[in-house]
Design an enzyme around this catalytic site. Structure first.
Site, PDB file in Angstrom:
ATOM      1  N   ILE A  22       0.831  -1.196   0.000  1.00  0.00           N
ATOM      2  CA  ILE A  22       0.000   0.000   0.000  1.00  0.00           C
ATOM      3  C   ILE A  22       0.868   1.249   0.000  1.00  0.00           C
ATOM      4  O   ILE A  22       0.558   2.249  -0.658  1.00  0.00           O
ATOM      5  CB  ILE A  22      -0.937  -0.002   1.223  1.00  0.00           C
ATOM      6  N   TYR A 154      -2.754  -7.822  17.174  1.00  0.00           N
ATOM      7  CA  TYR A 154      -2.768  -6.850  16.080  1.00  0.00           C
ATOM      8  C   TYR A 154      -3.860  -5.804  16.311  1.00  0.00           C
ATOM      9  O   TYR A 154      -3.626  -4.598  16.178  1.00  0.00           O
ATOM     10  CB  TYR A 154      -3.015  -7.591  14.768  1.00  0.00           C
ATOM     11  N   LYS A 158      -3.574  -1.642  16.819  1.00  0.00           N
ATOM     12  CA  LYS A 158      -4.235  -0.673  15.944  1.00  0.00           C
ATOM     13  C   LYS A 158      -5.196   0.215  16.729  1.00  0.00           C
ATOM     14  O   LYS A 158      -5.309   1.415  16.458  1.00  0.00           O
ATOM     15  CB  LYS A 158      -4.970  -1.403  14.814  1.00  0.00           C
TER      16      LYS A 158
END
Length: 258
Positions: A22, A154, A158
């Site tokens: 990305i 994870y 975040k």
């Protein structure tokens, strides 16, 4: 406000940390909108490849920098002047139940995803604040909002990142610096190759979104470019979802009608 140019990035200097996947698309997209781009990555060849793509549109440079090495980030920040936009994409994941995690795996995910964000902001934000302007954009995830088995650590990183960014938005707003997150859904990148390699798993993820498919990496570029631009001059402390409607219909069930 010049509405004909409000989405353009001409004259802005963008630093992108994490230039594979990305990140590479973001680098090229911002360059195409007129930004001068500095590409930073722990792998120098990855940064160089992204800069080569960007150079087709605008001025671009590549440097090696590791978000887990505050010293190297500080050195680069001292050498790279007048940063208008900082984009953070570096992340990793280990998919397994929390109780099966080793301490080393926990540290690896938390360090890159959360401490890396902290290190990068500490290196680049002071100059933005001193100058009185800037935009910081970090890639979070739908996992900051919705979690599933095997995504606990994870997701925690975040969610923690989003709260860190909100605190920064509050602290840096009076000094002219905006801080936001872009939350992708499921995207076709090397990080999700394990999922896409399993046909049933990959199809299930596609069907979880309103659009019924995975995102392509380039579909994240518009959100980042928007937050970097003057069009988002009053947007800070926000998380922009680019998830194909995943979180809007999470747990979807289409009942029989009629």
């Amino acid at each position: 406000m010049d509405y004909s140019t409000m989405f353009r990035l001409d004259g802005k200097h963008a630093v992108v940390i994490g230039c594979g996947g990305i990140g590479a698309e973001i680098v090229e997209g911002m360059a195409a909108q007129g930004a001068r781009v500095t590409c930073l990555d722990a792998q120098e060849e990855v940064a160089a490849a992204a800069a080569t793509r960007a150079a087709e549109h605008s001025e671009a440079a590549a440097r090696r920098a590791d978000v887990l090495d505050p010293g190297s980030l500080a050195d680069v920040a001292a050498q790279v002047a007048d940063v208008d936009v900082l984009v953070l994409t570096a992340a990793t994941n280990v998919r397994k139940p929390v109780l099966d995690y080793s301490a080393a795996e926990f540290d690896r995910v938390v360090d890159l995803n959360l401490r890396g964000t902290f290190n990068a902001v500490q290196a680049f934000a002071p100059a933005m604040a001193a100058r009185g302007s800037g935009s910081i954009i970090a890639l979070s995830s739908i996992r900051a909002l919705a979690v599933e088995p095997g995504q606990g650590v994870y997701a925690a990183t975040k969610a923690g990142m989003v709260q860190l960014l909100r605190a920064l938005a509050a602290e840096l707003g009076p000094r002219g610096v905006r801080v936001n997150a872009v939350a992708p859904g499921v995207v076709e990148t090397p990080l999700t190759e394990q999922i896409r390699a399993d046909e049933a798993w990959g199809r299930a993820y596609a069907e979880k979104s309103a659009l019924g498919r995975w995102a392509r990496p380039e579909e994240l570029v518009g959100a980042v470019a928007y937050l970097a631009s003057d069009a988002a001059s009053f947007v800070t402390g926000s998380q922009l979802l680019v998830d194909g409607g995943w979180t809007a219909i999470d747990g979807r069930f289409t009942p029989p009608f009629g």
